[in-house]
Design a protein around this motif. Structure first.
Motif, mmCIF file in Angstrom:
data_model
loop_
_atom_site.group_PDB
_atom_site.id
_atom_site.type_symbol
_atom_site.label_atom_id
_atom_site.label_comp_id
_atom_site.label_asym_id
_atom_site.label_seq_id
_atom_site.Cartn_x
_atom_site.Cartn_y
_atom_site.Cartn_z
ATOM 1 N N LYS A 1 -23.997 -46.583 50.421
ATOM 2 C CA LYS A 1 -22.820 -47.097 49.708
ATOM 3 C C LYS A 1 -22.361 -46.100 48.651
ATOM 4 C CE LYS A 1 -23.596 -52.033 50.068
ATOM 5 N NZ LYS A 1 -24.034 -53.235 49.366
ATOM 6 N N GLY A 2 -21.057 -45.832 48.613
ATOM 7 C CA GLY A 2 -20.487 -44.964 47.598
ATOM 8 C C GLY A 2 -20.613 -43.479 47.885
ATOM 9 N N ARG A 3 -21.303 -43.099 48.924
ATOM 10 C CA ARG A 3 -21.470 -41.676 49.242
ATOM 11 C C ARG A 3 -20.330 -41.200 50.140
ATOM 12 N NH1 ARG A 3 -26.796 -39.778 48.112
ATOM 13 N NH2 ARG A 3 -28.226 -41.493 47.703
ATOM 14 N N SER A 4 -20.187 -39.893 50.229
ATOM 15 C CA SER A 4 -19.188 -39.353 51.150
ATOM 16 C C SER A 4 -19.659 -39.605 52.575
ATOM 17 C CB SER A 4 -18.990 -37.858 50.906
ATOM 18 O OG SER A 4 -20.137 -37.148 51.307
ATOM 19 N N ALA A 5 -18.717 -39.669 53.496
ATOM 20 C CA ALA A 5 -19.057 -39.982 54.883
ATOM 21 C C ALA A 5 -19.955 -38.908 55.485
ATOM 22 C CB ALA A 5 -17.788 -40.136 55.711
ATOM 23 N N LYS A 6 -19.685 -37.659 55.145
ATOM 24 C CA LYS A 6 -20.482 -36.556 55.683
ATOM 25 C C LYS A 6 -21.929 -36.635 55.193
ATOM 26 C CE LYS A 6 -19.968 -31.618 56.388
ATOM 27 N NZ LYS A 6 -19.210 -30.422 56.016
ATOM 28 N N GLU A 7 -22.093 -36.933 53.913
ATOM 29 C CA GLU A 7 -23.434 -37.051 53.333
ATOM 30 C C GLU A 7 -24.168 -38.267 53.905
ATOM 31 O OE1 GLU A 7 -25.495 -37.386 48.902
ATOM 32 O OE2 GLU A 7 -23.319 -37.404 49.106
ATOM 33 N N ALA A 8 -23.439 -39.373 54.089
ATOM 34 C CA ALA A 8 -24.050 -40.587 54.639
ATOM 35 C C ALA A 8 -24.520 -40.360 56.075
ATOM 36 C CB ALA A 8 -23.060 -41.740 54.580
ATOM 37 N N LEU A 9 -23.732 -39.626 56.860
ATOM 38 C CA LEU A 9 -24.141 -39.323 58.233
ATOM 39 C C LEU A 9 -25.418 -38.485 58.251
ATOM 40 C CD1 LEU A 9 -20.708 -38.561 59.906
ATOM 41 C CD2 LEU A 9 -22.262 -40.401 60.514
ATOM 42 N N MET A 10 -25.502 -37.536 57.323
ATOM 43 C CA MET A 10 -26.693 -36.689 57.259
ATOM 44 C C MET A 10 -27.924 -37.510 56.860
ATOM 45 S SD MET A 10 -27.386 -33.299 55.011
ATOM 46 C CE MET A 10 -27.619 -34.233 53.524
ATOM 47 N N ILE A 11 -27.757 -38.419 55.907
ATOM 48 C CA ILE A 11 -28.871 -39.265 55.470
ATOM 49 C C ILE A 11 -29.347 -40.151 56.619
ATOM 50 C CG2 ILE A 11 -29.449 -41.229 53.986
ATOM 51 C CD1 ILE A 11 -27.651 -39.945 51.851
ATOM 52 N N LEU A 12 -28.394 -40.763 57.323
ATOM 53 C CA LEU A 12 -28.748 -41.680 58.414
ATOM 54 C C LEU A 12 -29.425 -40.962 59.574
ATOM 55 C CD1 LEU A 12 -25.573 -43.898 58.491
ATOM 56 C CD2 LEU A 12 -27.863 -44.623 57.854
ATOM 57 N N LYS A 13 -29.029 -39.727 59.806
ATOM 58 C CA LYS A 13 -29.580 -38.987 60.941
ATOM 59 C C LYS A 13 -31.086 -38.777 60.803
ATOM 60 C CE LYS A 13 -28.459 -35.189 63.911
ATOM 61 N NZ LYS A 13 -27.446 -34.222 64.258
ATOM 62 N N PHE A 14 -31.560 -38.632 59.565
ATOM 63 C CA PHE A 14 -32.971 -38.320 59.358
ATOM 64 C C PHE A 14 -33.793 -39.505 58.861
ATOM 65 C CE2 PHE A 14 -30.773 -34.233 59.000
ATOM 66 C CZ PHE A 14 -31.412 -33.578 60.042
ATOM 67 N N MET A 15 -33.213 -40.697 58.837
ATOM 68 C CA MET A 15 -33.980 -41.883 58.454
ATOM 69 C C MET A 15 -34.834 -42.346 59.625
ATOM 70 S SD MET A 15 -31.856 -44.497 56.163
ATOM 71 C CE MET A 15 -31.828 -44.336 54.424
ATOM 72 N N PRO A 16 -36.072 -42.753 59.368
ATOM 73 C CA PRO A 16 -36.964 -43.131 60.470
ATOM 74 C C PRO A 16 -36.862 -44.591 60.902
ATOM 75 C CG PRO A 16 -38.184 -43.110 58.427
ATOM 76 C CD PRO A 16 -36.785 -42.673 58.090
ATOM 77 N N TYR A 17 -35.890 -45.344 60.392
ATOM 78 C CA TYR A 17 -35.829 -46.778 60.672
ATOM 79 C C TYR A 17 -34.957 -47.071 61.885
ATOM 80 C CZ TYR A 17 -37.426 -46.592 55.878
ATOM 81 O OH TYR A 17 -38.110 -46.280 54.739
ATOM 82 N N LYS A 18 -35.250 -48.172 62.574
ATOM 83 C CA LYS A 18 -34.521 -48.550 63.785
ATOM 84 C C LYS A 18 -33.027 -48.806 63.535
ATOM 85 C CE LYS A 18 -34.326 -52.130 67.306
ATOM 86 N NZ LYS A 18 -34.866 -53.415 67.737
ATOM 87 N N PRO A 19 -32.644 -49.543 62.482
ATOM 88 C CA PRO A 19 -31.211 -49.804 62.293
ATOM 89 C C PRO A 19 -30.395 -48.564 61.935
ATOM 90 C CG PRO A 19 -32.522 -51.345 61.006
ATOM 91 C CD PRO A 19 -33.446 -50.317 61.539
ATOM 92 N N SER A 20 -31.043 -47.492 61.510
ATOM 93 C CA SER A 20 -30.285 -46.317 61.077
ATOM 94 C C SER A 20 -29.505 -45.683 62.229
ATOM 95 C CB SER A 20 -31.200 -45.291 60.413
ATOM 96 O OG SER A 20 -32.161 -44.830 61.322
ATOM 97 N N THR A 21 -30.011 -45.761 63.461
ATOM 98 C CA THR A 21 -29.261 -45.200 64.588
ATOM 99 C C THR A 21 -28.006 -46.023 64.874
ATOM 100 O OG1 THR A 21 -30.649 -46.417 66.144
ATOM 101 C CG2 THR A 21 -31.274 -44.155 65.668
ATOM 102 N N LEU A 22 -28.120 -47.351 64.762
ATOM 103 C CA LEU A 22 -26.943 -48.206 64.946
ATOM 104 C C LEU A 22 -25.898 -47.949 63.867
ATOM 105 C CD1 LEU A 22 -28.541 -51.635 65.832
ATOM 106 C CD2 LEU A 22 -26.952 -50.354 67.225
ATOM 107 N N ILE A 23 -26.349 -47.841 62.630
ATOM 108 C CA ILE A 23 -25.427 -47.614 61.518
ATOM 109 C C ILE A 23 -24.808 -46.225 61.623
ATOM 110 C CG2 ILE A 23 -25.252 -47.483 59.006
ATOM 111 C CD1 ILE A 23 -27.563 -49.527 58.915
#
Length: 116
Positions: A31-53
């Motif tokens: 929340k509140g982050r730039s879209a590019k930064e949020a995509l980078m964060i989500l790409k390397f998260m180890p949780y199952k919902p992160s791929t959906l998000i």
């Protein structure tokens, strides 16, 4: 004078078979982050919902590019929400003929982007 509303684009996915509590934990990170930064964060998260998000956020970015001709670098996550969907109720057999309830939760995920 009228105030101009910021250009917003959104994407949502409904009836996802994941608990909204688990999804909210990840949405709070972007929340509140730039879209590019949020995509980078989500790409390397180890949780199952992160791929959906991740897929949902990419869809919201492409909606913004298609509708408003905006670059992904100027977009930020305005709102990221996980609402509870219908609950699938099941029974697990327990001792002495009793049934123990199991709640299989679903959720609706919504992401809104706006221009920085």
């Amino acid at each position: 004078m009228e105030q101009k509303k910021p250009l917003e684009s959104s994407a949502s996915i409904k009836y996802v078979r994941i608990s909204p509590f688990k999804v909210r934990r990840i949405l709070n990170q972007i929340k509140g982050r730039s879209a590019k930064e949020a995509l980078m964060i989500l790409k390397f998260m180890p949780y199952k919902p992160s791929t959906l998000i991740f897929k949902l956020l990419k869809s919201a970015v492409s909606n913004s590019i298609k509708n408003y001709d905006e670059d992904a670098n100027v977009l930020r996550v305005l709102e990221a929400r996980a609402d509870a969907g219908p609950i699938l109720k099941r029974l697990c057999p327990h001792a002495q003929g009793r049934g123990f309830p199991i709640k299989k939760r679903t959720c609706h995920i919504t992401i809104k982007l706006s221009i920085l």
